[in-house]
Design an enzyme around this catalytic site. Structure first.
Site, PDB file in Angstrom:
ATOM      1  N   CYS A  96       0.817  -1.213   0.000  1.00  0.00           N
ATOM      2  CA  CYS A  96       0.000   0.000   0.000  1.00  0.00           C
ATOM      3  C   CYS A  96       0.852   1.266   0.000  1.00  0.00           C
ATOM      4  CB  CYS A  96      -0.978  -0.033   1.178  1.00  0.00           C
ATOM      5  SG  CYS A  96      -2.405   1.058   0.966  1.00  0.00           S
ATOM      6  N   ARG A 130     -12.549   5.691  -2.013  1.00  0.00           N
ATOM      7  CA  ARG A 130     -11.649   4.611  -1.638  1.00  0.00           C
ATOM      8  C   ARG A 130     -12.070   3.301  -2.306  1.00  0.00           C
ATOM      9  NH1 ARG A 130      -8.278   6.188   2.311  1.00  0.00           N
ATOM     10  NH2 ARG A 130      -7.534   4.063   2.623  1.00  0.00           N
ATOM     11  N   HIS A 192      -3.782  -6.078   2.040  1.00  0.00           N
ATOM     12  CA  HIS A 192      -3.570  -6.196   3.476  1.00  0.00           C
ATOM     13  C   HIS A 192      -4.090  -7.566   3.914  1.00  0.00           C
ATOM     14  CE1 HIS A 192      -2.598  -1.931   3.751  1.00  0.00           C
ATOM     15  NE2 HIS A 192      -3.688  -1.661   3.043  1.00  0.00           N
TER      16      HIS A 192
END
Length: 242
Positions: A96, A130, A192
């Site tokens: 990220c 997002r 993640h």
């Protein structure tokens, strides 16, 4: 049991760039190294401190824009060293925020441009919207699963190899079905979870590259029971893509 050798794992910016469980990647690598019969020494690198010597495997995590800004100067100070490590086939996993900073540049939503290292041929721009949710990829390491939560939209340069092709989720930008980037042994991703405990094949590929670099010989894997990780990954794939 006699050790097969020592591998030094460097965790970049664990205070500023380790949200969404990314510390678990470092712990996963250390545990799997020991399970395979190697010694694992984990060293943290903090802004303003000397970079650890003899880095065999480098890991970085995600962070907010403010965290990226706090490590920008230190990253620039160590840019030549990190580029040299990448050219020397040091395995790296950048997740990220550090993935973005290992690219050419990251432009925040406010328009601030953070220059990157240029190790990965990617450029990123922040967006108000997002990209959040579970992800399934098809990769050279088989099916890889994880969870994305990023506002950055990343575009691969011409010829830049992605980590994988998106079967479910948004990936780099939600449009071209790519996720992450790989140059030599440097792996960037938005996944993640943390990503490595759920995907042992990817973790062991990084370990194998670290063994070759550190010890000059092939990785000698031991028998490791990955039933739980394999079952969880299979169930996620089945639930999301059938």
């Amino acid at each position: 049991m006699t050790s097969k050798g020592r591998i030094n794992v460097v965790h970049l910016y664990p205070r500023e760039m380790s949200i969404y469980g990314d510390l678990g990647n470092t712990r996963c690598l250390a545990s799997r190294l020991r399970w395979h019969g190697y010694e694992a020494e984990v060293r943290q690198h903090h802004p303003g401190h000397p970079f650890p010597e003899d880095a065999h495997l480098v890991v970085g995590g995600g962070g907010q824009d403010s965290g990226q800004a706090r490590v920008e100067d230190d990253l620039a100070r160590n840019a030549d060293l990190l580029r040299a490590l990448a050219e020397d086939d040091t395995p790296m996993l950048m997740v990220c925020g550090t993935y973005q900073l290992f690219g050419r540049s990251f432009t925040t939503v406010q328009g601030t441009v953070l220059p990157g290292l240029g190790i990965l041929d990617v450029t990123t721009r922040g967006n108000p919207k997002r990209m959040i949710g579970p992800v399934v990829l098809e990769t050279d390491y088989g099916e890889v699963v994880g969870y994305e939560n990023h506002s950055g939209s990343t575009i691969l340069g011409e010829g830049q190899r992605p980590l994988g092709r998106v079967r479910h989720g948004s990936g780099n930008n939600g449009n071209d079905r790519t996720e992450g980037a790989v140059t030599r042994q440097v792996h960037g991703t938005y996944l993640h979870g943390p990503v490595l405990p759920a995907n042992p094949a990817l973790a062991d590929a990084l370990i194998a590259a670290a063994v070759r670099r550190a010890l000059g010989r092939d990785f000698e894997p031991a028998q490791v029971d990955d039933t739980i990780a394999d079952t969880a990954r299979t169930r996620q794939v089945k639930r999301l893509v059938g």
